[in-house]
Design a protein around this motif. Structure first.
Motif, PDB file in Angstrom:
ATOM      1  N   VAL A  57       0.797  -1.235   0.036  1.00 40.21           N
ATOM      2  CA  VAL A  57       0.030  -0.143  -0.155  1.00 40.21           C
ATOM      3  C   VAL A  57       0.888   1.246   0.067  1.00 40.21           C
ATOM      4  O   VAL A  57       0.676   2.202  -0.714  1.00 40.21           O
ATOM      5  CB  VAL A  57      -0.991  -0.035   1.205  1.00 40.21           C
ATOM      6  N   ARG A  58       1.818   1.306   0.793  1.00 41.50           N
ATOM      7  CA  ARG A  58       2.902   2.408   0.897  1.00 41.50           C
ATOM      8  C   ARG A  58       3.386   2.723  -0.625  1.00 41.50           C
ATOM      9  O   ARG A  58       3.662   3.692  -0.858  1.00 41.50           O
ATOM     10  CB  ARG A  58       4.021   2.250   1.858  1.00 41.50           C
ATOM     11  N   ASP A  59       3.779   1.640  -1.238  1.00 44.04           N
ATOM     12  CA  ASP A  59       4.359   1.608  -2.645  1.00 44.04           C
ATOM     13  C   ASP A  59       3.247   2.647  -3.576  1.00 44.04           C
ATOM     14  O   ASP A  59       3.790   3.242  -4.566  1.00 44.04           O
ATOM     15  CB  ASP A  59       4.674   0.402  -3.367  1.00 44.04           C
ATOM     16  N   LEU A  60       2.061   2.231  -3.205  1.00 49.08           N
ATOM     17  CA  LEU A  60       0.892   2.987  -4.205  1.00 49.08           C
ATOM     18  C   LEU A  60       0.664   4.571  -3.748  1.00 49.08           C
ATOM     19  O   LEU A  60       0.218   5.087  -4.596  1.00 49.08           O
ATOM     20  CB  LEU A  60      -0.665   2.192  -4.033  1.00 49.08           C
ATOM     21  N   VAL A  61       1.043   4.789  -2.512  1.00 49.10           N
ATOM     22  CA  VAL A  61       0.713   6.136  -2.188  1.00 49.10           C
ATOM     23  C   VAL A  61       1.901   6.987  -2.564  1.00 49.10           C
ATOM     24  O   VAL A  61       3.188   6.839  -2.171  1.00 49.10           O
ATOM     25  CB  VAL A  61       0.653   6.331  -0.511  1.00 49.10           C
ATOM     26  N   PRO A  62       1.501   8.031  -3.250  1.00 48.65           N
ATOM     27  CA  PRO A  62       2.590   9.153  -3.753  1.00 48.65           C
ATOM     28  C   PRO A  62       3.442   9.543  -2.475  1.00 48.65           C
ATOM     29  O   PRO A  62       2.776  10.008  -1.327  1.00 48.65           O
ATOM     30  CB  PRO A  62       1.981  10.329  -4.311  1.00 48.65           C
TER      31      PRO A  62
END
Ligand SMILES: [Zn+2]
Length: 65
Positions: A57-62
């Motif tokens: 999820v962190r990877d998807l958040v700018p």
């Protein structure tokens, strides 16, 4: 993909290319365990309660920096 709300069971197109087979497997899991099956267009579970999920999820958040 199909995934279970009660345990770690899941199937996606990578592990089972046949949508019919995924549906049948989901029904079988429900019949065998009484667990609740949900489905998503996503290739991964919408909410994964482990570290790998949080990292994903962190990877998807700018990034804010
Ligand atoms: Zn289950």
């Amino acid at each position: 993909m199909k995934y279970c709300l009660d345990c770690d069971w899941h199937l996606n197109a990578a592990t089972e290319p046949s949508q019919h087979a995924r549906s049948q497997a989901a029904i079988n899991h429900y019949v065998e365990t009484g667990h609740t099956i949900d489905s998503s267009e996503s290739i991964v579970r919408p909410a994964t309660p482990n570290l790998a999920g949080e990292l994903f999820v962190r990877d998807l958040v700018p990034s804010s920096d």
